[in-house]
Design a protein around this motif. Structure first.
Motif, PDB file in Angstrom:
ATOM      1  N   GLY A  43     -21.640 -13.183  29.589  1.00 19.66           N
ATOM      2  CA  GLY A  43     -22.916 -13.870  29.429  1.00 19.66           C
ATOM      3  C   GLY A  43     -23.924 -13.273  30.382  1.00 19.66           C
ATOM      4  N   CYS A  44     -24.719 -14.106  30.993  1.00 18.20           N
ATOM      5  CA  CYS A  44     -25.753 -13.653  31.928  1.00 18.20           C
ATOM      6  C   CYS A  44     -25.179 -13.229  33.275  1.00 18.20           C
ATOM      7  CB  CYS A  44     -26.764 -14.766  32.171  1.00 18.20           C
ATOM      8  SG  CYS A  44     -27.501 -15.455  30.693  1.00 18.20           S
ATOM      9  N   ALA A  45     -23.941 -13.603  33.548  1.00 20.54           N
ATOM     10  CA  ALA A  45     -23.300 -13.299  34.827  1.00 20.54           C
ATOM     11  C   ALA A  45     -21.797 -13.178  34.591  1.00 20.54           C
ATOM     12  CB  ALA A  45     -23.625 -14.390  35.851  1.00 20.54           C
ATOM     13  N   GLU A  46     -21.037 -13.321  35.652  1.00 20.70           N
ATOM     14  CA  GLU A  46     -19.584 -13.173  35.565  1.00 20.70           C
ATOM     15  C   GLU A  46     -18.934 -14.250  34.694  1.00 20.70           C
ATOM     16  OE1 GLU A  46     -15.904 -12.772  38.793  1.00 20.70           O
ATOM     17  OE2 GLU A  46     -17.884 -13.421  39.472  1.00 20.70           O
ATOM     18  N   TRP A  47     -19.415 -15.507  34.803  1.00 22.08           N
ATOM     19  CA  TRP A  47     -18.860 -16.635  34.062  1.00 22.08           C
ATOM     20  C   TRP A  47     -19.987 -17.428  33.426  1.00 22.08           C
ATOM     21  CZ3 TRP A  47     -13.782 -16.758  33.423  1.00 22.08           C
ATOM     22  CH2 TRP A  47     -12.965 -16.143  34.378  1.00 22.08           C
ATOM     23  N   THR A  48     -19.734 -17.951  32.219  1.00 19.80           N
ATOM     24  CA  THR A  48     -20.698 -18.809  31.531  1.00 19.80           C
ATOM     25  C   THR A  48     -20.040 -20.159  31.266  1.00 19.80           C
ATOM     26  OG1 THR A  48     -21.768 -16.930  30.458  1.00 19.80           O
ATOM     27  CG2 THR A  48     -22.100 -19.079  29.442  1.00 19.80           C
ATOM     28  N   TYR A  49     -20.782 -21.225  31.573  1.00 17.95           N
ATOM     29  CA  TYR A  49     -20.302 -22.575  31.294  1.00 17.95           C
ATOM     30  C   TYR A  49     -20.434 -22.849  29.802  1.00 17.95           C
ATOM     31  CZ  TYR A  49     -21.240 -23.175  36.291  1.00 17.95           C
ATOM     32  OH  TYR A  49     -21.271 -23.034  37.648  1.00 17.95           O
ATOM     33  N   ALA A 106     -20.583 -20.895  43.463  1.00 16.46           N
ATOM     34  CA  ALA A 106     -21.350 -19.764  42.922  1.00 16.46           C
ATOM     35  C   ALA A 106     -22.075 -19.025  44.044  1.00 16.46           C
ATOM     36  CB  ALA A 106     -22.345 -20.258  41.888  1.00 16.46           C
ATOM     37  N   GLN A 107     -21.903 -17.731  44.069  1.00 17.33           N
ATOM     38  CA  GLN A 107     -22.625 -16.890  45.017  1.00 17.33           C
ATOM     39  C   GLN A 107     -23.972 -16.462  44.439  1.00 17.33           C
ATOM     40  OE1 GLN A 107     -21.595 -16.081  48.265  1.00 17.33           O
ATOM     41  NE2 GLN A 107     -20.188 -17.735  47.760  1.00 17.33           N
ATOM     42  N   ARG A 108     -24.029 -16.335  43.109  1.00 20.08           N
ATOM     43  CA  ARG A 108     -25.263 -16.003  42.402  1.00 20.08           C
ATOM     44  C   ARG A 108     -25.278 -16.792  41.107  1.00 20.08           C
ATOM     45  NH1 ARG A 108     -27.124 -10.099  42.299  1.00 20.08           N
ATOM     46  NH2 ARG A 108     -29.040 -11.247  42.049  1.00 20.08           N
ATOM     47  N   THR A 109     -26.467 -17.180  40.668  1.00 18.05           N
ATOM     48  CA  THR A 109     -26.645 -17.938  39.444  1.00 18.05           C
ATOM     49  C   THR A 109     -27.718 -17.254  38.610  1.00 18.05           C
ATOM     50  OG1 THR A 109     -26.102 -19.963  40.625  1.00 18.05           O
ATOM     51  CG2 THR A 109     -27.186 -20.230  38.514  1.00 18.05           C
ATOM     52  N   ASN A 119     -19.244 -13.359  43.138  1.00 18.22           N
ATOM     53  CA  ASN A 119     -19.505 -12.208  43.994  1.00 18.22           C
ATOM     54  C   ASN A 119     -21.002 -12.127  44.266  1.00 18.22           C
ATOM     55  OD1 ASN A 119     -19.983  -9.658  45.046  1.00 18.22           O
ATOM     56  ND2 ASN A 119     -18.522  -8.643  43.698  1.00 18.22           N
ATOM     57  N   SER A 120     -21.391 -12.118  45.526  1.00 17.60           N
ATOM     58  CA  SER A 120     -22.812 -12.090  45.870  1.00 17.60           C
ATOM     59  C   SER A 120     -23.485 -10.773  45.505  1.00 17.60           C
ATOM     60  CB  SER A 120     -23.005 -12.388  47.363  1.00 17.60           C
ATOM     61  OG  SER A 120     -22.356 -11.398  48.142  1.00 17.60           O
ATOM     62  N   ASN A 121     -22.711  -9.729  45.220  1.00 22.10           N
ATOM     63  CA  ASN A 121     -23.285  -8.437  44.832  1.00 22.10           C
ATOM     64  C   ASN A 121     -23.295  -8.212  43.323  1.00 22.10           C
ATOM     65  OD1 ASN A 121     -23.722  -7.618  47.529  1.00 22.10           O
ATOM     66  ND2 ASN A 121     -21.554  -7.102  47.708  1.00 22.10           N
ATOM     67  N   ALA A 122     -22.761  -9.150  42.573  1.00 20.32           N
ATOM     68  CA  ALA A 122     -22.679  -8.991  41.115  1.00 20.32           C
ATOM     69  C   ALA A 122     -24.063  -9.113  40.489  1.00 20.32           C
ATOM     70  CB  ALA A 122     -21.748 -10.033  40.521  1.00 20.32           C
ATOM     71  N   PRO A 123     -24.329  -8.297  39.462  1.00 23.17           N
ATOM     72  CA  PRO A 123     -25.625  -8.423  38.782  1.00 23.17           C
ATOM     73  C   PRO A 123     -25.670  -9.687  37.928  1.00 23.17           C
ATOM     74  CG  PRO A 123     -24.246  -6.813  37.667  1.00 23.17           C
ATOM     75  CD  PRO A 123     -23.497  -7.253  38.896  1.00 23.17           C
ATOM     76  N   VAL A 124     -26.806 -10.381  37.988  1.00 24.29           N
ATOM     77  CA  VAL A 124     -27.045 -11.529  37.128  1.00 24.29           C
ATOM     78  C   VAL A 124     -28.451 -11.411  36.575  1.00 24.29           C
ATOM     79  CG1 VAL A 124     -25.459 -13.097  38.329  1.00 24.29           C
ATOM     80  CG2 VAL A 124     -27.838 -13.010  39.011  1.00 24.29           C
ATOM     81  N   SER A 125     -28.651 -11.937  35.393  1.00 23.15           N
ATOM     82  CA  SER A 125     -29.960 -11.885  34.765  1.00 23.15           C
ATOM     83  C   SER A 125     -30.822 -13.021  35.301  1.00 23.15           C
ATOM     84  CB  SER A 125     -29.812 -12.008  33.248  1.00 23.15           C
ATOM     85  OG  SER A 125     -31.077 -12.014  32.644  1.00 23.15           O
ATOM     86  N   GLN A 126     -31.992 -12.692  35.802  1.00 22.16           N
ATOM     87  CA  GLN A 126     -32.905 -13.717  36.310  1.00 22.16           C
ATOM     88  C   GLN A 126     -33.918 -14.147  35.273  1.00 22.16           C
ATOM     89  OE1 GLN A 126     -32.537 -15.349  39.198  1.00 22.16           O
ATOM     90  NE2 GLN A 126     -30.669 -14.161  39.418  1.00 22.16           N
ATOM     91  N   ASP A 127     -34.030 -13.386  34.172  1.00 26.32           N
ATOM     92  CA  ASP A 127     -35.039 -13.707  33.161  1.00 26.32           C
ATOM     93  C   ASP A 127     -34.420 -14.170  31.851  1.00 26.32           C
ATOM     94  OD1 ASP A 127     -33.925 -11.352  32.328  1.00 26.32           O
ATOM     95  OD2 ASP A 127     -35.819 -10.312  32.017  1.00 26.32           O
TER      96      ASP A 127
END
Length: 135
Positions: A43-49, A106-109, A119-127
């Protein structure tokens, strides 16, 4: 910590989940519908709810059912560790309504609030946009 207190549902989210569950009810008094909360990779990050009302939970035979504010919530046992102390909220805006998840692990959302990374270094979509499918 006991399982029933590991998930927190804010009043707006509880009201929306109960509304979705009532819509799923078949009129049977023998089986009340329950919601299912799972995590899916990606999904947008490592895990999606993924929150589904009245749905059978994957791996239902090993799922843990917790009572959260009068809501029966099934969670696959393999997802429990990543959902410890999760808070589920619901908000409406001009684009519609959607569930929001506040996870202290969550380290990043992502921008939509429906995905996270440990992971605080993992890419996540902000938009990212869009709501969480329910039903």
């Amino acid at each position: 910590m006991s399982l029933p207190s590991m998930i927190h549902i804010r009043p707006a989210a509880a009201q929306e989940i109960k509304r979705l569950l009532a819509r799923q009810a078949t009129g049977s008094t023998h089986h009340l519908p329950q919601a299912c909360l799972t995590l899916e990779p990606g999904g947008c990050a490592e895990w999606t709810y993924r929150l589904r009302a009245g749905a059978t939970c994957p791996n239902a035979d090993t799922a843990t059912t917790v009572d959260c504010d009068g809501i029966s919530l099934a969670i696959p046992s393999g997802d429990l560790d990543l959902l410890q102390d999760l808070t589920i909220d619901y908000a409406e805006d001009l684009m519609g309504g959607g569930f929001r998840f506040i996870n202290p692990l969550a380290q990043r959302t992502c921008g939509c609030g429906n995905a996270f990374s440990l992971n605080s270094n993992a890419p996540v979509s902000q938009d990212c946009t869009g709501g969480l499918p329910t039903g």
